[in-house]
Design an enzyme around this catalytic site. Structure first.
Site, PDB file in Angstrom:
ATOM      1  N   LYS A   1      -5.027 -10.419  -4.972  1.00 27.95           N
ATOM      2  CA  LYS A   1      -4.702  -9.277  -4.103  1.00 27.95           C
ATOM      3  C   LYS A   1      -4.644  -7.932  -4.848  1.00 27.95           C
ATOM      4  O   LYS A   1      -5.065  -6.915  -4.307  1.00 27.95           O
ATOM      5  CB  LYS A   1      -3.375  -9.523  -3.387  1.00 27.95           C
TER       6      LYS A   1
ATOM      7  N   ASP B   1      -0.336  -7.021   5.639  1.00 30.40           N
ATOM      8  CA  ASP B   1       0.858  -7.880   5.556  1.00 30.40           C
ATOM      9  C   ASP B   1       2.085  -7.222   6.197  1.00 30.40           C
ATOM     10  O   ASP B   1       2.841  -7.874   6.922  1.00 30.40           O
ATOM     11  CB  ASP B   1       1.173  -8.226   4.098  1.00 30.40           C
TER      12      ASP B   1
END
Ligand code: ATR
Length: 278
Positions: free
Chosen positions: A70, A107
């Site tokens: 990520k 997220d």
């Protein structure tokens, strides 16, 4: 890629076998009758950059990125959304038609949408939030809570220095407290959010005194294995509205799906069932 090519997307991680994203996107593709594919890809660190250069040439329109890629994905992008920059990581990449790699992070969005769906009466400005944990997931949750207008966030983490570092980054609304002080701030909290791995199957138990928890606090956990964590069970006993972590996974996937396949997808019970069965 020609205009009528079948769109391809997928998820890149290492390992990837346990990712639920293929089941999730596969469900949506079938449900909306979209001629497209979503493919899991096990890619190690040294191959990430080459893979991201190659996929658009193969007809991929984008990918989700998961552990351990990520942060690196963000660094490799040509264009970065504000929320991805704030979180310092990307979970959603878009291969733009102009050849540029766009990195987004959904997220925090997934966390808030899950709360809105599971606790519709909760509003950011309602009162202080308590956030447990100061890892990658905490960064996404903190940024989302600040954007939602939460007035004050009490942040507790086993390693206090990590919490202090997040406070330095996210500003004065964040107050670092010791784990044992959580019970002092619980009576006024509108929200309690666990972002640690405590309570997950196979992980350590969460030891948090919850005697001061009252029914006015919404309690949410980002852990979803098991779906009902000991924290959520205890909160339910105290009469709290509880929101499990599976919804965050489902909601964070929606913006990518819409972008890649051109359909805003629903997050509903059928999707939950499909993902749980995978
Ligand atoms: P993620 O990206 O999922 O947030 P992470 O960056 O490894 O993963 O962070 C894990 C979080 O769970 C951290 O807040 C970690 O606390 P530390 O910063 O002290 O490591 C927390 N955590 C994991 N195991 C824990 C344990 N046994 N007790 C307390 N906290 C724990």
């Amino acid at each position: 890629m020609s205009e009528d090519a079948i769109p391809l997307a997928g998820v890149i991680g290492h390992p990837i076998a346990h990712s639920r994203s293929p089941a999730l996107h596969g469900h949506w593709l079938r449900r909306y009758g979209i001629d497209g594919h979503y493919i899991p890809m096990d890619v190690n660190r040294e191959h990430l950059e080459t893979v991201l250069q190659t996929l658009p040439k193969m007809g991929f329109v984008g990918v989700n990125v998961t552990i351990p890629h990520k942060e690196r994905a963000l660094a490799l992008a040509d264009v970065v959304t504000d929320r991805a920059a704030l979180i310092g990581a990307s979970n959603t990449l878009i291969f733009r038609k102009d050849g540029k790699l766009l990195a987004d992070n959904t997220d925090g969005y997934g966390f808030i949408e899950n709360l809105k769906q599971g606790a519709p009466n909760w509003r950011g400005p309602d009162g202080p939030a308590i956030v447990l944990g100061a890892g990658g997931a905490s960064r996404a949750v903190l940024s989302a809570l600040i954007e939602a207008g939460v007035p004050e966030i009490f942040l507790a983490n086993r390693t206090k220095a990590r919490a202090e570092a997040l406070k330095d980054e996210f500003g004065a609304k964040v107050k670092v407290i010791d784990w044992v002080q959580v019970s002092n701030v619980l009576p006024d909290a509108a929200l309690l959010a666990n972002t640690t791995s405590l309570g997950m199957t196979g992980a350590a138990e969460m030891r948090l005194p919850l005697d001061n928890l009252t029914s006015k606090t919404v309690v949410t956990d980002i852990v979803y294995t098991p779906l009902r964590t000991p924290l959520l069970d205890a909160a339910e006993m105290a009469g709290c509205t509880t929101v499990d972590g599976l919804g965050m996974l489902l909601h964070q996937a929606a913006p990518g799906f819409e972008r890649w396949f051109g359909q805003r997808p629903d997050v509903d019970d059928a999707l939950r069932a499909a993902v749980l069965a995978a």
